[in-house]
Enzyme design. Structure first.
Site, PDB file in Angstrom:
ATOM      1  N   ASP A   1       0.862  -1.176   0.000  1.00 26.87           N
ATOM      2  CA  ASP A   1       0.000   0.000   0.000  1.00 26.87           C
ATOM      3  C   ASP A   1       0.899   1.227   0.000  1.00 26.87           C
ATOM      4  O   ASP A   1       1.176   1.829   1.034  1.00 26.87           O
ATOM      5  CB  ASP A   1      -0.915  -0.014   1.222  1.00 26.87           C
ATOM      6  N   ALA A   2       1.383   1.573  -1.205  1.00 24.86           N
ATOM      7  CA  ALA A   2       2.345   2.665  -1.363  1.00 24.86           C
ATOM      8  C   ALA A   2       1.708   3.910  -1.979  1.00 24.86           C
ATOM      9  O   ALA A   2       2.240   5.003  -1.829  1.00 24.86           O
ATOM     10  CB  ALA A   2       3.521   2.215  -2.228  1.00 24.86           C
ATOM     11  N   LYS A   3       0.608   3.733  -2.701  1.00 25.52           N
ATOM     12  CA  LYS A   3      -0.131   4.838  -3.340  1.00 25.52           C
ATOM     13  C   LYS A   3       0.795   5.758  -4.127  1.00 25.52           C
ATOM     14  O   LYS A   3       0.701   6.990  -4.041  1.00 25.52           O
ATOM     15  CB  LYS A   3      -0.922   5.628  -2.299  1.00 25.52           C
ATOM     16  N   ARG A   4       1.669   5.180  -4.934  1.00 23.63           N
ATOM     17  CA  ARG A   4       2.595   5.982  -5.713  1.00 23.63           C
ATOM     18  C   ARG A   4       1.888   6.600  -6.920  1.00 23.63           C
ATOM     19  O   ARG A   4       1.002   6.002  -7.517  1.00 23.63           O
ATOM     20  CB  ARG A   4       3.782   5.137  -6.177  1.00 23.63           C
TER      21      ARG A   4
END
Length: 274
Positions: free
Chosen positions: A93-96
């Site tokens: 869950d990095a939401k890059r």
């Protein structure tokens, strides 16, 4: 090994449609009797890895590791490797989200050949869906997945996500994100590009034509009811992947108790399987 869509579909069918979070929030570290430092972070993660073995998907929340700098990333790399060694699909869950060569660098980190590379990663399309192309290309080349934020439950997101798209009468921006992901997946098999839709939304975008997975955060402690997801957002059987973190994690730090809480939640959403 097959594409990510095939692997995910099989894992959800065999081990239940549930994504378990590893969210080492400082309050949880304290509740578990652990220090808010790299040593506590490592112990927290090791307990989760042991408790969640045999489940379909585990989602480390990257921010809570990043907060400890290089030591935190070392723990994250170890956690990813241990989960994958146990056959668990890892969703970072990095939401890059960025553009050009910067997005390409993120793609190499999370979907390429770096120690951080995972089975799938979350990404933000709100610099334009096309900005994600380097990540999507790398993920498809490596049989990995991408979960694209479409509609989140936080109130701040509504002004952008639920706005009407210019020149597309009757379609919200969030719906345009789902439709763009669907175009990559095509028809037929379960595709590798999923979307993220918050469980608490009362007017979610339609996902029935996505031909891919829908990650549904917000179940449990955030108020989403596991028994209220049938047909959510027009999803088809086997499409929804509820994500649960605090509702399960607060049962720790005992491994057996934590695993029992995870199994209880998996049983509660088992009806979502095809």
């Amino acid at each position: 090994m097959g594409g990510f869509g095939d692997r995910l579909s099989a894992a959800m069918s065999q081990r239940g449609p549930l994504c378990l979070g590893i969210d080492p929030h400082p309050e949880l570290l304290s509740a578990w009797g652990l220090g808010a430092d790299a040593e506590g972070l490592a112990r927290f993660s090791d307990i989760c890895v042991a408790a969640f073995e045999g489940f379909a998907v585990v989602k480390p929340q990257v921010a809570f590791f990043e907060a400890y700098g290089s030591a935190g990333y070392t723990v994250l790399e170890h956690t990813i490797a241990e989960l994958r060694q146990r056959g668990v699909l890892v969703l970072a869950d990095a939401k890059r989200g960025d553009i050009g060569t910067t997005m390409a660098a993120y793609a190499k980190a999370w979907a390429g050949d770096s120690p951080l590379a995972v089975d799938a990663v979350t990404a933000s399309p709100y610099l334009g869906f096309g900005s994600l192309q380097p990540l999507l290309d790398t993920a498809l080349e490596r049989d990995r997945g991408v979960f694209v934020l479409a509609a989140t439950s936080n109130p701040e997101g509504a002004s952008v996500q639920r706005a009407w798209e210019p020149g597309a009468a009757g379609r919200t921006v969030a719906q345009s994100i789902v439709d763009a992901a669907a175009a990559i997946n095509g028809a037929g098999r379960f595709g590798p590009v999923g979307v993220v839709v918050g469980a608490m939304l009362t007017d979610p975008p339609e996902v029935g034509g996505l031909h891919g997975p829908v990650l549904v955060p917000g179940v449990g402690a955030q108020g989403g009811r596991p028994d209220a997801l049938a047909g959510f957002a027009g999803a088809l059987p086997g499409q929804l992947l509820p994500a649960v973190s605090r509702e399960v994690l607060r049962a720790g730090p005992d491994i057996a108790t934590l695993r029992t809480a995870a199994q209880r939640m998996r049983d509660a959403v088992a009806y979502l399987s095809p």
